[in-house]
Design an enzyme around this catalytic site. Structure first.
Site, mmCIF file in Angstrom:
data_model
loop_
_atom_site.group_PDB
_atom_site.id
_atom_site.type_symbol
_atom_site.label_atom_id
_atom_site.label_comp_id
_atom_site.label_asym_id
_atom_site.label_seq_id
_atom_site.Cartn_x
_atom_site.Cartn_y
_atom_site.Cartn_z
ATOM 1 N N THR A 14 0.829 -1.215 0.000
ATOM 2 C CA THR A 14 0.000 0.000 0.000
ATOM 3 C C THR A 14 0.859 1.258 0.000
ATOM 4 O OG1 THR A 14 -0.235 0.082 2.416
ATOM 5 C CG2 THR A 14 -1.911 -1.162 1.182
ATOM 6 N N ASN A 15 2.014 1.219 0.635
ATOM 7 C CA ASN A 15 2.913 2.376 0.575
ATOM 8 C C ASN A 15 3.523 2.504 -0.816
ATOM 9 O OD1 ASN A 15 3.429 3.946 3.224
ATOM 10 N ND2 ASN A 15 3.222 1.824 3.858
ATOM 11 N N ARG A 66 22.791 -14.140 5.521
ATOM 12 C CA ARG A 66 22.291 -12.775 5.328
ATOM 13 C C ARG A 66 23.248 -11.986 4.452
ATOM 14 N NH1 ARG A 66 18.187 -10.351 8.430
ATOM 15 N NH2 ARG A 66 18.228 -12.057 9.917
ATOM 16 N N ARG A 92 13.328 -7.330 6.043
ATOM 17 C CA ARG A 92 14.602 -7.972 6.316
ATOM 18 C C ARG A 92 15.562 -6.974 6.946
ATOM 19 N NH1 ARG A 92 14.415 -12.976 6.966
ATOM 20 N NH2 ARG A 92 16.674 -13.108 6.647
ATOM 21 N N ILE A 93 16.243 -7.411 7.988
ATOM 22 C CA ILE A 93 17.291 -6.583 8.578
ATOM 23 C C ILE A 93 18.490 -6.605 7.630
ATOM 24 C CG2 ILE A 93 18.851 -6.305 10.521
ATOM 25 C CD1 ILE A 93 16.693 -7.690 12.264
ATOM 26 N N LEU A 94 18.975 -5.426 7.260
ATOM 27 C CA LEU A 94 20.027 -5.304 6.256
ATOM 28 C C LEU A 94 21.406 -5.255 6.924
ATOM 29 C CD1 LEU A 94 18.117 -2.680 4.153
ATOM 30 C CD2 LEU A 94 18.687 -4.997 3.375
ATOM 31 N N ASN A 108 13.420 4.407 4.962
ATOM 32 C CA ASN A 108 12.469 3.400 5.434
ATOM 33 C C ASN A 108 11.295 4.086 6.104
ATOM 34 O OD1 ASN A 108 11.591 0.681 6.279
ATOM 35 N ND2 ASN A 108 12.133 1.367 8.337
ATOM 36 N N HIS A 110 8.630 3.405 9.215
ATOM 37 C CA HIS A 110 8.507 2.546 10.389
ATOM 38 C C HIS A 110 7.262 2.941 11.166
ATOM 39 C CE1 HIS A 110 9.710 0.010 13.740
ATOM 40 N NE2 HIS A 110 9.417 1.010 14.550
ATOM 41 N N SER A 137 7.106 6.981 11.398
ATOM 42 C CA SER A 137 8.340 7.737 11.159
ATOM 43 C C SER A 137 8.951 7.327 9.819
ATOM 44 C CB SER A 137 9.372 7.455 12.268
ATOM 45 O OG SER A 137 8.831 7.711 13.553
ATOM 46 N N ASP A 146 16.245 0.677 12.700
ATOM 47 C CA ASP A 146 15.278 1.749 12.980
ATOM 48 C C ASP A 146 15.888 2.855 13.846
ATOM 49 O OD1 ASP A 146 12.937 -0.913 13.455
ATOM 50 O OD2 ASP A 146 13.474 0.139 11.626
ATOM 51 N N GLN A 174 -1.792 7.672 7.591
ATOM 52 C CA GLN A 174 -0.760 8.700 7.685
ATOM 53 C C GLN A 174 0.480 8.326 6.880
ATOM 54 O OE1 GLN A 174 -1.363 11.699 8.920
ATOM 55 N NE2 GLN A 174 -3.410 10.826 9.184
HETATM 56 N N1 LIG Z 1 20.185 -2.308 9.067
HETATM 57 C C1 LIG Z 1 18.879 -1.974 8.965
HETATM 58 N N2 LIG Z 1 18.037 -2.803 8.325
HETATM 59 C C2 LIG Z 1 16.717 -2.475 8.236
HETATM 60 C C3 LIG Z 1 16.220 -1.298 8.833
HETATM 61 C C4 LIG Z 1 17.143 -0.424 9.489
HETATM 62 O O1 LIG Z 1 16.772 0.661 9.988
HETATM 63 N N3 LIG Z 1 18.460 -0.797 9.532
HETATM 64 N N4 LIG Z 1 14.841 -1.032 8.810
HETATM 65 C C5 LIG Z 1 14.027 -2.236 8.591
HETATM 66 C C6 LIG Z 1 12.548 -2.106 8.518
HETATM 67 N N5 LIG Z 1 11.985 -2.673 9.774
HETATM 68 C C7 LIG Z 1 11.211 -1.805 10.517
HETATM 69 O O2 LIG Z 1 10.949 -0.656 10.105
HETATM 70 C C8 LIG Z 1 12.205 -4.012 10.183
HETATM 71 C C9 LIG Z 1 12.175 -5.027 9.239
HETATM 72 C C10 LIG Z 1 12.414 -6.348 9.624
HETATM 73 C C11 LIG Z 1 12.673 -6.662 10.962
HETATM 74 C C12 LIG Z 1 12.946 -8.085 11.345
HETATM 75 O O3 LIG Z 1 13.032 -8.422 12.533
HETATM 76 N N6 LIG Z 1 13.099 -8.951 10.325
HETATM 77 C C13 LIG Z 1 13.423 -10.382 10.527
HETATM 78 C C14 LIG Z 1 12.468 -11.231 9.711
HETATM 79 C C15 LIG Z 1 11.042 -10.873 10.047
HETATM 80 C C16 LIG Z 1 10.076 -11.500 9.017
HETATM 81 O O4 LIG Z 1 10.550 -12.097 8.033
HETATM 82 O O5 LIG Z 1 8.858 -11.342 9.254
HETATM 83 C C17 LIG Z 1 14.845 -10.672 10.040
HETATM 84 O O6 LIG Z 1 15.348 -9.921 9.156
HETATM 85 O O7 LIG Z 1 15.388 -11.687 10.521
HETATM 86 C C18 LIG Z 1 12.698 -5.645 11.905
HETATM 87 C C19 LIG Z 1 12.455 -4.326 11.535
HETATM 88 C C20 LIG Z 1 14.496 -2.936 7.333
HETATM 89 N N7 LIG Z 1 15.867 -3.310 7.561
HETATM 90 N N1 LIG Z 2 9.437 -2.668 10.404
HETATM 91 C C1 LIG Z 2 8.974 -2.365 9.103
HETATM 92 C C2 LIG Z 2 7.471 -2.289 9.102
HETATM 93 O O1 LIG Z 2 6.805 -2.846 9.966
HETATM 94 N N2 LIG Z 2 6.936 -1.570 8.117
HETATM 95 C C3 LIG Z 2 5.509 -1.465 7.989
HETATM 96 O O2 LIG Z 2 5.043 -2.487 7.120
HETATM 97 C C4 LIG Z 2 3.827 -2.019 6.538
HETATM 98 C C5 LIG Z 2 3.927 -2.277 5.052
HETATM 99 O O3 LIG Z 2 2.668 -2.097 4.498
HETATM 100 P P1 LIG Z 2 2.529 -2.060 2.891
HETATM 101 O O4 LIG Z 2 3.229 -3.294 2.371
HETATM 102 O O5 LIG Z 2 1.041 -2.078 2.693
HETATM 103 O O6 LIG Z 2 3.183 -0.788 2.426
HETATM 104 C C6 LIG Z 2 3.703 -0.521 6.833
HETATM 105 O O7 LIG Z 2 2.759 -0.296 7.864
HETATM 106 C C7 LIG Z 2 5.083 -0.169 7.336
HETATM 107 O O8 LIG Z 2 5.082 0.886 8.312
#
Ligand SMILES: Nc1nc2c(c(=O)[nH]1)N[C@@H](CN(C=O)c1ccc(C(=O)N[C@@H](CCC(=O)O)C(=O)O)cc1)CN2
Ligand SMILES: NCC(=O)N[C@@H]1O[C@H](COP(=O)([O-])[O-])[C@@H](O)[C@H]1O
Length: 214
Positions: A14-15, A66, A92-94, A108, A110, A137, A146, A174
């Site tokens: 949706t975003n 990873r 995915r955590i990068l 990103n 959040h 945010s 984050d 929002q």
């Molecule tokens: N190095 C960074 N990587 C990512 C960031 C960041 O700020 N620094 N933002 C995230 C987005 N995010 C929240 O906004 C977020 C995404 C994923 C996870 C997480 O725990 N992922 C797990 C798998 C979860 C799943 O598959 O459902 C993982 O990667 O093992 C936490 C926060 C994007 N990356």
């Molecule tokens: N930690 C990352 C996270 O939780 N992001 C959240 O995933 C949703 C994606 O929706 P979308 O696929 O409909 O845009 C959004 O609500 C975004 O804030």
């Protein structure tokens, strides 16, 4: 020349759709040149295909680590020669290597008022904490999950009987308002990242104002 945007997704998109819609305006600062997903069966890919945007799927399950995944993701993204990489529900955590490659042009969205509730399950955590306000945010991505400089936030109320889904819906509204705005600012260089700060037209503006809920 409009900026080249690559959007990374993992879900419904949706975003992504909000940015697709905004980018149709003649004065928008960029075009989405590709959408990359780590999951194949997500509606976000359909949204991109309907908009005739190239898509690719790179599943993290196909890689042993990873680091290997992120190396392949870097290559895939660079095939599109992006100016800006937008995480839109990319789950995915990068790795540090990925972030170092793109830091400063990697953003990103959040679903919390950072620095509150980094990580996952933010809406339930806000409800469980008895918060009366919550929000979203948009931030630059750094190695710290984050933890990067916040660019813009939007605030919503939390009502006593809210479920996580009801609160998520309010936050989503929002998100769809502010993310296209920030992407445009980044494309037009109104917002840049220098070290650990987000600069607006070259000036550090602490994020004190919120885009209030309409
Ligand atoms: N190095 C960074 N990587 C990512 C960031 C960041 O700020 N620094 N933002 C995230 C987005 N995010 C929240 O906004 C977020 C995404 C994923 C996870 C997480 O725990 N992922 C797990 C798998 C979860 C799943 O598959 O459902 C993982 O990667 O093992 C936490 C926060 C994007 N990356
Ligand atoms: N930690 C990352 C996270 O939780 N992001 C959240 O995933 C949703 C994606 O929706 P979308 O696929 O409909 O845009 C959004 O609500 C975004 O804030």
């Amino acid at each position: 020349m409009r900026s080249r945007i690559v959007v990374l997704i993992s879900g419904g998109g949706t975003n992504l759709q909000a940015i697709i819609d905004a980018s149709k305006q003649d004065n928008y600062g960029g075009d989405i040149v590709a959408v990359v997903s780590n999951k194949a069966d997500v509606y976000g890919l359909t949204r991109a295909q309907d908009a005739e945007i190239p898509t690719s799927v790179l599943s993290h399950k196909d890689f042993d680590s990873r680091e290997e995944y992120d190396s392949a993701l870097i290559t895939e993204i660079n095939n599109y020669q992006p100016d800006l990489i937008v995480l839109a529900g990319f789950m995915r955590i990068l790795t540090a290597k990925f972030v170092q490659k793109f830091q400063g042009r990697l953003i990103n969205i959040h679903p919390s008022l950072l620095p509150k509730y980094q990580g996952l399950h933010t809406h339930q955590r806000a409800i469980d904490a008895g918060d009366t306000e919550h929000g979203v945010s948009v931030h630059f991505v750094t190695e710290e999950l984050d933890g990067g400089p916040v660019i813009l936030q939007a605030k919503v109320p939390v009502f006593p009987e809210d479920t996580a889904d009801e609160l998520a819906l309010r936050v989503h509204q929002q998100e769809h308002r502010i993310y296209p705005m920030v992407v445009n600012w980044c494309c037009t260089k109104r917002v840049t990242m220098v070290k650990e700060s987000a600069l607006f037209d070259g000036v550090i503006l602490p994020v004190s104002g919120y885009a209030s809920e309409e």
